[in-house]
Design an enzyme around this catalytic site. Structure first.
Site, PDB file in Angstrom:
ATOM      1  N   GLU A  31     -25.025 -20.285 -31.900  1.00 31.89           N
ATOM      2  CA  GLU A  31     -24.967 -19.510 -33.141  1.00 31.89           C
ATOM      3  C   GLU A  31     -24.662 -18.051 -32.825  1.00 31.89           C
ATOM      4  O   GLU A  31     -23.823 -17.433 -33.482  1.00 31.89           O
ATOM      5  CB  GLU A  31     -26.307 -19.578 -33.880  1.00 31.89           C
ATOM      6  CG  GLU A  31     -26.548 -20.836 -34.638  1.00 31.89           C
ATOM      7  CD  GLU A  31     -27.894 -20.831 -35.342  1.00 31.89           C
ATOM      8  OE1 GLU A  31     -28.296 -21.921 -35.775  1.00 31.89           O
ATOM      9  OE2 GLU A  31     -28.539 -19.773 -35.480  1.00 31.89           O
ATOM     10  N   LEU A  32     -25.346 -17.519 -31.827  1.00 37.84           N
ATOM     11  CA  LEU A  32     -25.143 -16.134 -31.429  1.00 37.84           C
ATOM     12  C   LEU A  32     -23.691 -15.883 -31.031  1.00 37.84           C
ATOM     13  O   LEU A  32     -23.090 -14.890 -31.444  1.00 37.84           O
ATOM     14  CB  LEU A  32     -26.076 -15.772 -30.270  1.00 37.84           C
ATOM     15  CG  LEU A  32     -25.902 -14.386 -29.662  1.00 37.84           C
ATOM     16  CD1 LEU A  32     -26.198 -13.299 -30.683  1.00 37.84           C
ATOM     17  CD2 LEU A  32     -26.798 -14.241 -28.441  1.00 37.84           C
TER      18      LEU A  32
END
Length: 145
Positions: free
Chosen positions: A85-86
């Site tokens: 996600e990051l």
């Protein structure tokens, strides 16, 4: 669960965090406050995760969001999902001008920035398991937060 979306399907905020204990406390309060003020917010639930890769629904939600709030907690970096996600959030920050807000929840920002303590261990484990060039570890090293 995700709140209802705006008519054109774009979320105002994407919340990135790790752990149900956080979701049931801090994140739950943050989500409710945003929702009560008309801020359409995407919040991940465990049911969305299928297979070994981050789901397309999560990627699309990140791409369709105006703001991403990353809540760094002690075990955030221990999750491959969170690191993916990051990586996607940072990609959208560069390519789509996604606004990224950082929250350091019971973790020292220097630990996250410098890859120390639990973050250093988690990133080393991630690199060992998935390779030095894996997305999440690269993003943590190169990010400018």
């Amino acid at each position: 669960m995700a709140s209802s979306t705006t008519p054109n399907g774009i979320y105002d905020v994407f919340l990135s965090f790790r752990g149900t204990d956080l979701q049931n406390n801090f994140i739950g309060h943050l989500y409710n406050a945003l929702d009560q003020n008309g801020v359409f917010t995407f919040i991940d639930s465990e049911e969305l995760r299928k297979g070994d890769q981050i789901s397309q629904a999560l990627m699309k939600a990140i791409e369709e969001s105006c703001i991403a709030i990353i809540v760094f907690s002690d075990d955030y970096a221990s999750s491959r999902w969170c690191l993916e996600e990051l990586a996607k959030i940072m990609e959208c920050k560069e390519q789509k001008d996604l606004i990224v807000l950082l929250v350091f929840y019971k973790v020292d920002p220097r630990e996250v920035r410098g890859g120390r303590e639990s973050y250093g261990r988690a990133l080393a484990k991630h690199e060992f398991k998935f390779g030095k060039d894996s997305k999440g570890s690269e993003e943590m090293e190169e990010s400018s937060f």
